[in-house]
Design a protein around this motif. Structure first.
Motif, PDB file in Angstrom:
ATOM      1  N   THR A   1     130.442 -67.070  19.224  1.00  0.00           N
ATOM      2  CA  THR A   1     130.943 -68.084  20.162  1.00  0.00           C
ATOM      3  C   THR A   1     130.072 -68.130  21.410  1.00  0.00           C
ATOM      4  O   THR A   1     129.746 -69.213  21.924  1.00  0.00           O
ATOM      5  CB  THR A   1     132.403 -67.775  20.551  1.00  0.00           C
ATOM      6  OG1 THR A   1     133.217 -67.825  19.376  1.00  0.00           O
ATOM      7  CG2 THR A   1     132.924 -68.786  21.567  1.00  0.00           C
TER       8      THR A   1
ATOM      9  N   GLU B   1     127.985 -71.415  22.680  1.00  0.00           N
ATOM     10  CA  GLU B   1     128.195 -72.019  23.995  1.00  0.00           C
ATOM     11  C   GLU B   1     126.922 -72.057  24.819  1.00  0.00           C
ATOM     12  O   GLU B   1     126.879 -72.707  25.870  1.00  0.00           O
ATOM     13  CB  GLU B   1     129.285 -71.238  24.744  1.00  0.00           C
ATOM     14  CG  GLU B   1     130.668 -71.426  24.132  1.00  0.00           C
ATOM     15  CD  GLU B   1     131.728 -70.554  24.788  1.00  0.00           C
ATOM     16  OE1 GLU B   1     131.338 -69.663  25.584  1.00  0.00           O
ATOM     17  OE2 GLU B   1     132.919 -70.742  24.500  1.00  0.00           O
TER      18      GLU B   1
ATOM     19  N   ARG C   1     132.802 -62.707  15.835  1.00  0.00           N
ATOM     20  CA  ARG C   1     133.318 -64.033  16.186  1.00  0.00           C
ATOM     21  C   ARG C   1     133.091 -64.325  17.669  1.00  0.00           C
ATOM     22  O   ARG C   1     132.657 -65.423  18.041  1.00  0.00           O
ATOM     23  CB  ARG C   1     134.798 -64.116  15.839  1.00  0.00           C
ATOM     24  CG  ARG C   1     135.369 -65.532  15.843  1.00  0.00           C
ATOM     25  CD  ARG C   1     136.807 -65.554  15.338  1.00  0.00           C
ATOM     26  NE  ARG C   1     136.920 -65.016  13.999  1.00  0.00           N
ATOM     27  CZ  ARG C   1     136.566 -65.671  12.886  1.00  0.00           C
ATOM     28  NH1 ARG C   1     136.053 -66.885  12.977  1.00  0.00           N
ATOM     29  NH2 ARG C   1     136.707 -65.105  11.705  1.00  0.00           N
ATOM     30  N   GLU C   2     133.352 -63.351  18.525  1.00  0.00           N
ATOM     31  CA  GLU C   2     133.157 -63.545  19.951  1.00  0.00           C
ATOM     32  C   GLU C   2     131.675 -63.691  20.286  1.00  0.00           C
ATOM     33  O   GLU C   2     131.291 -64.529  21.109  1.00  0.00           O
ATOM     34  CB  GLU C   2     133.763 -62.369  20.722  1.00  0.00           C
ATOM     35  CG  GLU C   2     133.602 -62.448  22.228  1.00  0.00           C
ATOM     36  CD  GLU C   2     134.335 -63.617  22.857  1.00  0.00           C
ATOM     37  OE1 GLU C   2     133.938 -64.023  23.966  1.00  0.00           O
ATOM     38  OE2 GLU C   2     135.282 -64.146  22.230  1.00  0.00           O
TER      39      GLU C   2
END
Length: 595
Positions: free
Chosen positions: A500, A504, A496-497
């Motif tokens: 992300t 971004e 998930r990180e």
């Protein structure tokens, strides 16, 4: 523990290049895009410890230690996360924001500070009593032990009064409450006897932590009382298994090793004789906590335990603990005297230095002691001895190291190098440790018993590693897979990180992901995730096939888990499974470009 927001943590981490930091502890050499050296967390001869600048992470392929720059300081220096933050912030010239503690954290911190104050006050009081008329007997005791006034001062030696509530009354007058005095380990309060001191009528030895703070005491009774030696109980600020007597002084030594003893007087006598590298465990057997504390300040230890049977047993217990911590160990021969204190008095510092120079290799020491259990005049018993020696030689992971010990044993016992090596190889082959086709090859690094790794865990690790090392594949797979498809342990959080960070559009930052986890084991797992390798892929076509097959396996596993947990009345869930099946068919034909 102080709380730091993610931006502050990331600023400190990014301003401390991991190669620069670790280079202060480990000699690194550049190989390709990474740096390699000998792992500081386990004993090895071939460098399997890697530091990768692009990931700002380290990982040992031998023992599995890994993480970012915070993890390294936490493991190597035995720091808490807050201590690692403070050290790295100071290194980078960053002023950390003042932290607002929770009321519970503040109470705990306040209590620790009060306990440090109480121990300091007690040490000062004992110190003054020793030099008063009341402490005359204890002062004579130290003088008879041939300690100089300078040495007594250096170690803060003191005396506890013969009245059993003397210290209690003194500390009460200083304003400390019964509640906190009970927690100090210096006072006992019960209904039968009221308040009474833990130590009374004893010669006192303040015990300090590595930062020179008094955390506890040891006391030697004056007269015939029991027990002869008494130590403080464990408290909030005193952990016996992590505290070494004399370490606050020995850590500053210019010598290349520590001398590990059994008692206070051994340490004090050695320091007085010029051996300022002497330390001791506190009336307990050496623990892994002690070994890790030693490892923070040095990598070589000379055991100077008592020469009697108990001392020999203690040495045999300590050697594997030190070895496991990556510490090289030798054994000093004390005979004909019992301990270092007695030895120094009888033969002097020069002869003790000679014994250091001739200290015995710890493995050869264990073999010499092992020999006592066998009748070397009996052929059967003699063969059994060599068999046991061969088994122990097999514990060394490197061929060269094994051959060196085979040669040493063959020379000492005149058994013949070829004969000993043949026995070692035979046992290794029989036990599956050495291959018959490759009789001398062992895996370098720590020998661990590992179960066969779960294939799905391996697949999920591989894909996460590839996303970091070949970020261009993200654009091709992002429509087919999501963090929830990573079902193993902490993998979903990591995915998930990472996803992300891709979304971004900034630079990928694996080291920041490590900082999301507070415990060292999770940090190690994240480091392992981003250091997963697979062999045999040389062309783009090989890579494309491997990534596609891995992607399909992960998606199939995720779909199967959802299907098993699906409520038959969940129409949205059924629709998602149908959509997943369509995506799966597309994935099997997916083209991934590496341009």
């Amino acid at each position: 523990m102080p709380y730091y927001d993610n931006d502050t943590i990331e600023e400190v981490r990014s301003r401390n290049d991991i190669v620069d930091v670790i280079s202060q502890y480990v000699h690194l050499q550049k190989k390709g895009s990474s740096y390699f050296g000998l792992c500081p967390f386990h004993s090895e001869k071939t460098g399997s410890f890697s530091v990768t600048p692009s990931k700002q992470m380290y990982y040992c392929f031998g023992c599995g230690a890994g993480g970012n720059v915070f993890t390294f300081l936490m493991e190597y220096e035995n720091f808490t996360f807050s201590e690692a933050m403070e050290a790295l912030a100071d290194r980078a010239g960053i002023e950390l924001p003042k932290q607002e503690m929770t009321s519970e954290a503040r109470r705990e911190a306040d209590k620790r500070n009060i306990l440090f104050e109480i121990n300091k006050e007690a040490a000062k009081y004992f110190y003054s009593l020793l030099r008063s008329e009341k402490g005359k007997l204890a002062y004579q005791y130290f003088t008879k032990r041939e300690l100089s006034p300078e040495t007594m001062q250096k170690f803060g030696l003191g005396y506890s009064d013969k009245y059993s509530n003397d210290l209690y009354q003194y500390l009460r007058k200083k304003g400390y409450t019964d509640e906190v005095l009970k927690d100090s380990g210096l006072v006992t309060i019960d209904e039968a006897r009221g308040a009474h001191d833990k130590f009374w009528n004893r010669a006192m030895f303040p015990i300090m932590d590595a930062n020179n703070k008094v955390v506890a005491f040891g006391g030697r009774v004056m007269g015939d009382g029991e027990p002869k030696y008494l130590n403080s109980p464990e408290t909030m600020i005193f952990n016996k298994s992590r505290t070494l007597y004399g370490l606050q002084l020995a850590r500053r030594t210019k010598k290349d090793q520590f001398i590990l003893c059994e008692g206070y007087m051994d340490v004090i006598a050695l320091h007085q004789a010029g051996f300022d590298n002497a330390i001791a465990s506190l009336g307990t057997a050496l623990t892994s906590g002690h070994a890790n504390m030693i490892k923070r300040y040095g990598k070589d230890v000379y055991l100077s335990y008592d020469s009697d049977g108990a001392g020999t047993k203690a040495a045999l217990r300590a050697i594997p603990i030190l070895k496991e911590a990556g510490i090289t160990c030798k054994v000093i021969n004390m005979k004909p005297h019992k301990d270092p204190d007695e030895f120094i008095k009888a033969l002097g510092a020069e002869e003790y230095q000679h014994r250091i120079d001739e200290a015995e290799n710890s493995f050869l020491f264990t073999i010499r002691i092992l020999e006592r259990d066998y009748d070397m005049s009996d052929p059967e018993s003699k063969s059994a001895f060599y068999y046991e020696v061969a088994k122990r030689i097999l514990e060394f992971p490197e061929e060269l190291e094994r051959n060196n010990y085979i040669e040493a044993i063959a020379s000492r016992y005149q058994v013949g190098f070829d004969n000993m090596r043949q026995m070692v190889n035979h046992l290794g082959t029989k036990g599956g440790i050495i291959s018959e086709r490759e009789p001398q090859r062992l895996k370098s690094g720590v020998q661990k018993k590992k179960t066969r790794e779960d294939g799905m865990m391996q697949s999920q690790r591989l894909l996460l590693t590839w996303l970091v090392e070949r970020p261009q594949i993200y654009a091709a797979i992002r429509d087919y897979i999501e963090p929830a498809d990573f079902t193993e342990g902490i993998y979903e959080t990591v995915a998930r990180e990472l996803f992300t960070q891709f979304a971004e559009g900034g630079e990928l930052n694996p080291a920041r992901i490590v900082s999301l986890f507070s415990d060292e084991e999770s940090q190690r797992q994240v480091a392992e995730i981003f250091n997963t390798n697979v062999q045999g892929m040389e062309t783009d076509a090989d890579w494309e096939k491997a990534i596609r097959e891995t992607l399909v396996r992960i998606k199939q596993n995720s779909m199967e888990q959802r299907r098993r947990n699906l409520d038959p009345t969940d129409m949205n869930g059924l629709k998602q499974i149908i959509d997943d099946k369509r995506r799966l068919q597309e994935m099997e034909k997916l083209h991934i470009s590496f341009k």
